[in-house]
Design a protein around this motif. Structure first.
Motif, PDB file in Angstrom:
ATOM      1  N   THR A  12       0.792  -1.077  -0.008  1.00 40.71           N
ATOM      2  CA  THR A  12       0.044   0.002  -0.056  1.00 40.71           C
ATOM      3  C   THR A  12       0.918   1.326   0.017  1.00 40.71           C
ATOM      4  O   THR A  12       0.653   2.207  -0.799  1.00 40.71           O
ATOM      5  N   LEU A  13       1.855   1.450   0.942  1.00 38.30           N
ATOM      6  CA  LEU A  13       2.991   2.419   0.875  1.00 38.30           C
ATOM      7  C   LEU A  13       3.605   2.603  -0.379  1.00 38.30           C
ATOM      8  O   LEU A  13       3.681   3.759  -0.933  1.00 38.30           O
ATOM      9  N   TYR A  14       4.024   1.453  -0.959  1.00 41.21           N
ATOM     10  CA  TYR A  14       4.492   1.693  -2.546  1.00 41.21           C
ATOM     11  C   TYR A  14       3.711   2.136  -3.344  1.00 41.21           C
ATOM     12  O   TYR A  14       4.200   2.938  -4.227  1.00 41.21           O
ATOM     13  N   TRP A  15       2.336   1.707  -3.448  1.00 42.06           N
ATOM     14  CA  TRP A  15       1.734   2.040  -4.220  1.00 42.06           C
ATOM     15  C   TRP A  15       1.254   3.648  -4.270  1.00 42.06           C
ATOM     16  O   TRP A  15       1.174   4.672  -5.199  1.00 42.06           O
ATOM     17  N   GLN A  16       1.220   4.214  -2.994  1.00 44.63           N
ATOM     18  CA  GLN A  16       0.997   5.648  -2.861  1.00 44.63           C
ATOM     19  C   GLN A  16       2.242   6.389  -3.357  1.00 44.63           C
ATOM     20  O   GLN A  16       1.966   7.503  -3.732  1.00 44.63           O
ATOM     21  N   VAL A  17       3.194   5.986  -2.969  1.00 49.22           N
ATOM     22  CA  VAL A  17       4.722   6.758  -3.460  1.00 49.22           C
ATOM     23  C   VAL A  17       4.612   6.660  -4.825  1.00 49.22           C
ATOM     24  O   VAL A  17       5.041   7.718  -5.493  1.00 49.22           O
TER      25      VAL A  17
ATOM     26  N   ASP B  42       2.145   6.618  -6.925  1.00 49.66           N
ATOM     27  CA  ASP B  42       1.228   7.532  -7.377  1.00 49.66           C
ATOM     28  C   ASP B  42       1.419   8.982  -7.368  1.00 49.66           C
ATOM     29  O   ASP B  42       1.094   9.627  -8.292  1.00 49.66           O
ATOM     30  N   LYS B  43       2.077   9.336  -6.250  1.00 45.48           N
ATOM     31  CA  LYS B  43       2.386  10.593  -6.098  1.00 45.48           C
ATOM     32  C   LYS B  43       3.631  11.026  -7.131  1.00 45.48           C
ATOM     33  O   LYS B  43       3.573  12.293  -7.423  1.00 45.48           O
TER      34      LYS B  43
END
Length: 186
Positions: free
Chosen positions: A17-22, A24-25
């Motif tokens: 989840t954290l990897y996906w958010q980074v 995406d940003k």
């Protein structure tokens, strides 16, 4: 499932989840265009231009290996320019070369920088060449100015000085200060 398996699954799920958010940003930031950076409106390689005056006579000719025009600032940048200037009498008398040049269309001034060499086209001209690191010419008045060191070579003489004022229409060149020269009679 035991607690260890659940903890490992939760840890990997959180990491994913954290990897996906980074990512995406990063993707959103890559799409943001910096409006402060002006991009050229057009670019040309191996450019050759001729400018005419109101009477239809040639005013100047310029060639360059690369050119970029910026319409917001009304500026054109040239790489390895070769400029032929035609004073009022209509014949090309000077060829100017440099590593870079900037043309300001609003003021009709061209500033040449880095290894500027002004050569006389006529081999009978007493003044054969002039070298400096920067010179600015007003293409309407044919007046050039420089604050840098200048070396003038001619038939039998060599002159060094600091600063330059040149009126190509009047065929006058003035070194502003620290003038030294040598003359060798034929």
């Amino acid at each position: 499932m035991n607690r260890t398996t659940l903890a490992i699954c939760a840890f990997f799920g959180l990491a994913l989840t954290l990897y996906w958010q980074v990512q995406d940003k990063r993707n959103k930031m890559a799409l943001v265009v910096d409006t402060r950076i002006e991009r050229p409106d057009f670019v040309a390689d191996d450019l050759h231009t001729t400018e005419f005056n109101k009477l239809g006579l040639v005013d100047s000719k310029m060639s360059a290996t690369h050119m970029e025009h910026y319409s917001m600032t009304n500026t054109t940048l040239f790489t390895d320019p070769v400029l032929l200037l035609y004073p009022q009498n209509g014949k090309a008398q000077w060829q100017i070369t440099a590593k870079n040049a900037t043309l300001e269309q609003q003021t009709n001034k061209v500033s040449l920088q880095n290894d500027v060499i002004i050569n006389a086209i006529d081999i009978e001209e007493p003044l054969q060449s002039l070298e400096t690191q920067q010179v600015t010419f007003d293409l309407e008045t044919m007046i050039g100015r420089s604050e840098d060191p200048v070396i003038i070579k001619g038939n039998g003489f060599l002159i060094n000085g600091l600063g330059l004022f040149a009126d190509l229409n009047a065929e006058e060149i003035t070194l502003l200060s620290e003038v030294e020269g040598t003359y060798e009679p034929h």
